[in-house]
Design an enzyme around this catalytic site. Structure first.
Site, mmCIF file in Angstrom:
data_model
loop_
_atom_site.group_PDB
_atom_site.id
_atom_site.type_symbol
_atom_site.label_atom_id
_atom_site.label_comp_id
_atom_site.label_asym_id
_atom_site.label_seq_id
_atom_site.Cartn_x
_atom_site.Cartn_y
_atom_site.Cartn_z
ATOM 1 C CG ASP A 8 -12.234 -12.163 13.345
ATOM 2 O OD1 ASP A 8 -12.101 -11.930 12.084
ATOM 3 O OD2 ASP A 8 -12.392 -13.078 13.900
ATOM 4 C CG ASP A 192 -8.990 -19.118 9.432
ATOM 5 O OD1 ASP A 192 -10.127 -19.046 9.458
ATOM 6 O OD2 ASP A 192 -8.375 -17.632 9.632
#
Ligand code: AMP
Length: 594
Positions: A8, A192
């Site tokens: 990520d 998100d």
């Protein structure tokens, strides 16, 4: 080693993980930290400090410490909004040129900075696993365009990885959440909100298959915006921040207060030894923070509603809403999400780690460590080419499931035309000029009468969301394949702006498309009449000829008016008047055998 790591690469923090005995495990560095701040500091000799050590000197050396670089990846100078350039280091922003970072007497591309962060993660993984890792899956926001995806891939390669796949962050998060729920069929929203980006995705989980039904968001909305507002507020309360050092210090103080207010109702802010010798003291309550933050957080609402509408769902159709990104720890964010979706969001996942866990699972799927899961993704914006009259011809519509391949046949507008220019566009507007140019190339073919040459154009988007355009002359088989992968070829305004513009201009755009199509038809008929007269003019009755000429004049006159109804009627009359003429041409062709 056939193992693949999942990464990520976040605006604020980055993480790396690997599958271990069937479980996704996030890897800690030598200090036991799994979260690496996405920050790089350059020492006087040019050596980079990466992650936590860089974070520590950020307040002292703001001009040499690069953070939030993800905001600049794959963007050109003119694509950056002024607010985004508000960082404590220098940027080079030239129109049409990729943004560069100027620090310590050198210039870096955003990819080079990202590569340093990725290389640090690689070193941690190599050390933890006891052998080098070379293959990686990297996540990006769902709204990253081709240029931004490619730039991320390049960053991975610069760091020494072979990048096996670029995955959308919300898709990865859903994967992290969904593994134990694979049997059920359910629809979930992934909300998100991170440091720099906001994504909302609606996904469907169905017997091991994830399908993204829609995505929406804003690549420039996140915790950083809130930090800026809070900094201004603390300044108004008397925090002296004139020089870069104290501004950087103010940022750290603001972020720290924001974090603490996620659990505390009020906090005391104490900053000793400021420039000029003073101290700063203030109380900040959660209410105050929420009042400042609400306008920013509220901006997520419209995106959520649009995403639901795109997925053709309403909030009650959802089975679950999951939260991703550090900002979703904020109680106000949770309240607004609960309000929008009419249910309490699911918080079982650590919001900072869900994306990395998902990337690791995706890596496991690719390496064979995880089985029976397939991931489907969608295109965030329509892709097409420019056709006659400057119209956008969509080849792959927005929200199509990828990987995807789609094509269409085009022909020539001019006699003896030897080449065709393929302008690849991304966007939702009807006229080509209002969409974003992704690239342009020429395909050559054998000269032929107008309308005879046929060029097949095929778009293929691979599993990484990278677009390949193929154009083929169907007669000779000559073809050209172009990969749309250069940051400088892409003109990117925010996707959000594109969608709202397309809605705002929907009516005008549609009228312009109808007018352009009617005009093209009129011009084509006028040319055909002229050609027919040249061919069989003598054989036509004078009355019929006059009739045709009158109808043609009417078409010419209507073309000047911009009145679409009038032109449509004139076209219909001309079409009607030329029926006999068309028959005469066919007859002549049969007689002469031509
Ligand atoms: P991400 O990009 O997902 O790493 O999210 C980072 C963002 O979340 C930054 O703006 C952080 O300041 C913010 N954040 C992290 N932890 C918290 C917290 N406990 N409360 C509020 N915001 C937080």
């Amino acid at each position: 080693m056939n193992e693949i790591v999942g990464i990520d690469l976040g605006t604020t923090n980055s993480l790396i993980g690997v599958m271990d005995a069937g479980f996704p495990i996030l890897i800690a560095d030598q200090n036991g930290a799994r979260l690496t701040p996405s920050v790089v500091h350059f020492l006087a000799d040019g050596e980079p400090l990466i992650g936590q050590p860089a974070m520590r000197v950020r307040a002292l050396k703001p001009a040499q410490t690069i953070y939030s670089v993800k905001r600049f990846v794959g963007l050109r100078g003119d694509e950056l909004r002024d607010g985004d350039a508000d960082v404590s280091y220098n940027l080079e922003r030239r129109t049409g040129q990729p943004i560069r970072i100027l620090t310590s007497g050198r210039s870096y591309s955003p990819e080079e900075i990202s590569a340093l962060i990725l290389a640090k993660l690689k070193t941690d993984a190599d050390a933890a696993l006891g052998h080098p890792v070379s293959r990686a899956v990297i996540t990006v926001p769902a709204y990253f365009n081709d240029a931004q995806r490619n730039a991320t891939k390049r960053a991975g390669e610069l760091a020494g990885f072979s990048v096996e796949r670029i995955v959308n962050e919300p898709t990865a998060a859903a994967l992290a959440y969904g593994l134990d729920k694979l049997k059920s069929r359910s629809k979930i929203a992934v909300f998100d909100l991170g440091g720099g980006t906001f994504d909302i995705s609606i996904l469907e989980l169905n017997n091991g298959v994830f399908e993204v039904l829609s995505t929406n968001g804003n690549t420039r909305l996140g915790g950083d915006d809130l930090d800026n507002v809070l900094m201004a507020h603390l300044r108004a309360k008397g925090f002296p921040a004139a020089d870069p050092e104290s501004i950087a210090r103010l940022r750290d103080v603001a972020i720290d207060a924001k974090h603490r207010l996620s659990t505390a109702e009020s906090v005391a802010i104490e900053v000793p030894f400021l420039e000029g010798g003073g101290n700063f003291h203030a109380e900040l309550t959660r209410d105050e923070l929420e009042r400042l933050s609400r306008p920013i957080i509220e901006r997520t609402r419209a995106h959520c509603l649009r995403s639901l509408a795109d997925a053709k769902l309403t909030a009650p159709d959802l089975d679950e809403v999951i939260l991703v990104g550090g900002m979703t720890r904020m109680p106000l964010v949770r309240r607004i999400v609960a309000e929008v979706f009419g249910r309490e969001p699911h918080t079982s996942q650590n919001p900072d780690e869900a994306v990395a866990i998902g990337a690791t699972i995706q890596a496991g799927i690719l390496s064979g460590a995880v089985r029976d899961v397939v991931l489907l993704d969608v295109t965030p914006l329509s892709l097409g080419i420019e056709t006659f009259g400057g119209l956008m011809n969509v080849i792959i519509p927005r929200n199509s499931t990828i990987p995807i391949k789609a094509g269409e046949m085009f022909t020539t507008a001019v006699n003896q035309q030897r080449s065709m220019s393929i302008k690849v566009l991304q966007g939702e507007r009807e006229m080509a000029r209002d969409n974003w140019p992704l690239g342009q190339f020429e395909i050559e073919f054998e000269a032929a009468p107008k309308g005879r040459a046929r060029v097949g154009v095929q778009f293929e988007i691979d599993a990484n969301g990278i677009l390949q355009v193929l154009a083929r002359d169907t007669k000779t088989g000559a073809e050209k394949i172009v990969e749309i992968n250069s940051a400088v070829d892409v003109s990117d305004e925010s996707v959000e702006a594109m969608i709202s513009e397309s809605l705002e201009h929907a009516f005008d755009d549609m009228s312009e498309r109808v007018w352009t199509e009617t005009k093209l038809k009129a011009e084509e008929m006028l040319n055909a009449v002229e050609a027919a007269f040249a061919q069989v003019g003598d054989g036509i009755e004078p009355a019929e000829k006059e009739n045709i000429l009158r109808a043609a004049t009417q078409v010419r006159e209507s073309l000047k008016t911009h009145d679409v109804r009038k032109l449509q009627t004139a076209n219909a009359s001309l079409d009607e008047a030329t029926q006999g003429l068309a028959a005469a041409i066919v007859e002549k062709a049969i007689r002469t055998g031509s």
